[in-house]
Design an enzyme around this catalytic site. Structure first.
Site, PDB file in Angstrom:
ATOM      1  CG  ASP A  49    -101.637 -12.467  -6.626  1.00  0.00           C
ATOM      2  OD1 ASP A  49    -100.724 -12.925  -7.347  1.00  0.00           O
ATOM      3  OD2 ASP A  49    -101.767 -11.248  -6.393  1.00  0.00           O
ATOM      4  CB  SER A  50    -100.861 -16.311 -10.919  1.00  0.00           C
ATOM      5  OG  SER A  50    -100.380 -17.410 -10.180  1.00  0.00           O
ATOM      6  CG  ASP A  88     -98.596 -14.167  -4.124  1.00  0.00           C
ATOM      7  OD1 ASP A  88     -97.494 -13.815  -3.670  1.00  0.00           O
ATOM      8  OD2 ASP A  88     -98.818 -14.322  -5.343  1.00  0.00           O
ATOM      9  CE  LYS A 118     -94.859 -14.100  -4.945  1.00  0.00           C
ATOM     10  NZ  LYS A 118     -95.569 -12.949  -5.567  1.00  0.00           N
ATOM     11  CD  GLU A 120     -97.642  -8.383  -7.038  1.00  0.00           C
ATOM     12  OE1 GLU A 120     -97.906  -7.237  -7.447  1.00  0.00           O
ATOM     13  OE2 GLU A 120     -98.104  -9.421  -7.547  1.00  0.00           O
ATOM     14  CD  GLU A 187     -94.001 -11.486 -12.905  1.00  0.00           C
ATOM     15  OE1 GLU A 187     -94.293 -11.600 -11.694  1.00  0.00           O
ATOM     16  OE2 GLU A 187     -94.813 -11.723 -13.833  1.00  0.00           O
TER      17      GLU A 187
HETATM   18  O1  KIV Z   1     -98.895 -15.047  -8.405  1.00  0.00           O
HETATM   19  C1  KIV Z   1     -97.940 -15.707  -8.848  1.00  0.00           C
HETATM   20  O2  KIV Z   1     -98.088 -16.819  -9.365  1.00  0.00           O
HETATM   21  C2  KIV Z   1     -96.617 -15.105  -8.758  1.00  0.00           C
HETATM   22  C3  KIV Z   1     -95.527 -15.731  -9.558  1.00  0.00           C
HETATM   23  C4  KIV Z   1     -95.751 -15.425 -10.980  1.00  0.00           C
HETATM   24  C5  KIV Z   1     -94.188 -15.356  -9.086  1.00  0.00           C
HETATM   25  O3  KIV Z   1     -96.440 -14.138  -8.085  1.00  0.00           O
END
Ligand code: KIV
Length: 272
Positions: A49-50, A88, A118, A120, A187
C-alpha cells in the site's frame, strides 16, 4: 481439468520453507512492467500500500483503498509469472473484525489471482490471521513500524528502542506467527531486536530497515532504484534512475527542439 504452465509459481508454503535457509529476496511492484523485470530475481513481489505514497504522492498510506490495491494487484499478476505475489490489505479494510478481513482478502484473491495477503499489526491481529489461514488465505504479518498506524505512533520512526517496546514487538511477531502467518515483515527495528525475533519465530522474517539479521529483505522498488527525491534513511540506493530519466528526457527534448526527431528509422514509410 488442469491449467498447465511451464513455470511453477512460488507459493506461501515455499516462502515459509525458507526459514533459516537461503535469504529471501523481495521487492515491491505496482505495475506489469516492473513486475515483469523483477520476476526472475525475486522470491516474492509485494503489491504494497506504499503505492499511495510512491505512485500517487500521498503523505501516508491511510487513504489507499481496496480498489486501488486490486487494480495494481491485477497489473502485477499480469507481469509476474514465477514470483509469489502478495497484496497488502489497506487501512480500514480488515481491522474491524476477522469477518471483515476475510471479505476483503477474498475480493483481493479472487479479483487479482494473487497468492497471499499482508496485514499490519501485532497481537491484536492474531485472531484475524488465524481466521484467514483456517479459511484458505495465506497471510503475511507486518510488525515494528506499521505505517498504517502512523497517526498513533507519531511518525515514521524506528520502533522498539526501549526494552518494553522491544518486548512488545517480539510478542507481536510471536503471536502473528503462532496464528499461522507464513512470514512476518519486520520494519524499522534495531539489529538486536531483529535478531531476537528471527531466532524466536518459526517462520521467515522479512526485514526492511531491520538489519541483515532477518531471513530475507524487502525494499520499495522506487526507493531502491533512486527514483524518489526522499527515501527513508535506512534505504541503500542500488540505482540512480531519476538522473537516468532526466538524461533521457533532456536528450528527447533536445532532439525535438533541434528538429532531429523523428529520424528516418522511426517514421512510418509511405505505402508504395
Ligand atoms: O507497503 C509496502 O510497500 C510495505 C513494505 C514497505 C514492506 O509494506
Amino acid at each position: 481439468m488442469s491449467a498447465q504452465t511451464d513455470i511453477r509459481r512460488r507459493t506461501a508454503n515455499d516462502i515459509r520453507a525458507r526459514k533459516g535457509g537461503d535469504p529471501i529476496v523481495a521487492l515491491t511492484s505496482y505495475h506489469a512492467h516492473t513486475a515483469r523485470i523483477l520476476d526472475p530475481f525475486v522470491d516474492f513481489i509485494l503489491v504494497g500500500d506504499s503505492l499511495g505514497m510512491v505512485m500517487h504522492g500521498l503523505e501516508t498510506t491511510i487513504p489507499v483503498t481496496l480498489d486501488m490495491m486490486i487494480l495494481q494487484g491485477k497489473a502485477v499478476m499480469r507481469g509476474a509469472k514465477q514470483a509469489l505475489v502478495v497484496v497488502d490489505l489497506p487501512f480500514g479494510s480488515y481491522e474491524e473484525s476477522p469477518a471483515r478481513a476475510f471479505q476483503s482478502a477474498v475480493r483481493v484473491m479472487k479479483e487479482t489471482g494473487c497468492g497471499a495477503v499482508k496485514m499490519e499489526g501485532g497481537s491484536h491481529m492474531a485472531e484475524t490471521v488465524r481466521f484467514l489461514v483456517d479459511r484458505g488465505i495465506p497471510a503475511m504479518g507486518h510488525v515494528g513500524l506499521t505505517p498504517q498506524a502512523v497517526n498513533t505512533i507519531g511518525g515514521f520512526k524506528v520502533q522498539g528502542r526501549d526494552p518494553a517496546g522491544a518486548e512488545s514487538i517480539l510478542d507481536d511477531a510471536r503471536a502473528i506467527s503462532e496464528a499461522g502467518a507464513f512470514a512476518v515483515v519486520v520494519e524499522a527495528v534495531v539489529e538486536p531486536l531483529a535478531r531476537r525475533i528471527t531466532e524466536s519465530i518459526p517462520v521467515p522474517t522479512i526485514g526492511i530497515g531491520a538489519s541483515a539479521a532477518c531471513d530475507g529483505q524487502i525494499l520499495v522498488l522506487e526507493d531502491m532504484l533512486g527514483l524518489n527525491d526522499w527515501v527513508p534513511k535506512f534505504v541503500k540506493k542500488f540505482g540512480s534512475l531519476a538522473e537516468h530519466i532526466q538524461g533521457s528526457v533532456q536528450a528527447y527534448s533536445d532532439a525535438v527542439k533541434t528538429r532531429t526527431f523523428p529520424t528516418d528509422d522511426n517514421v512510418y514509410k509511405p505505402k508504395k
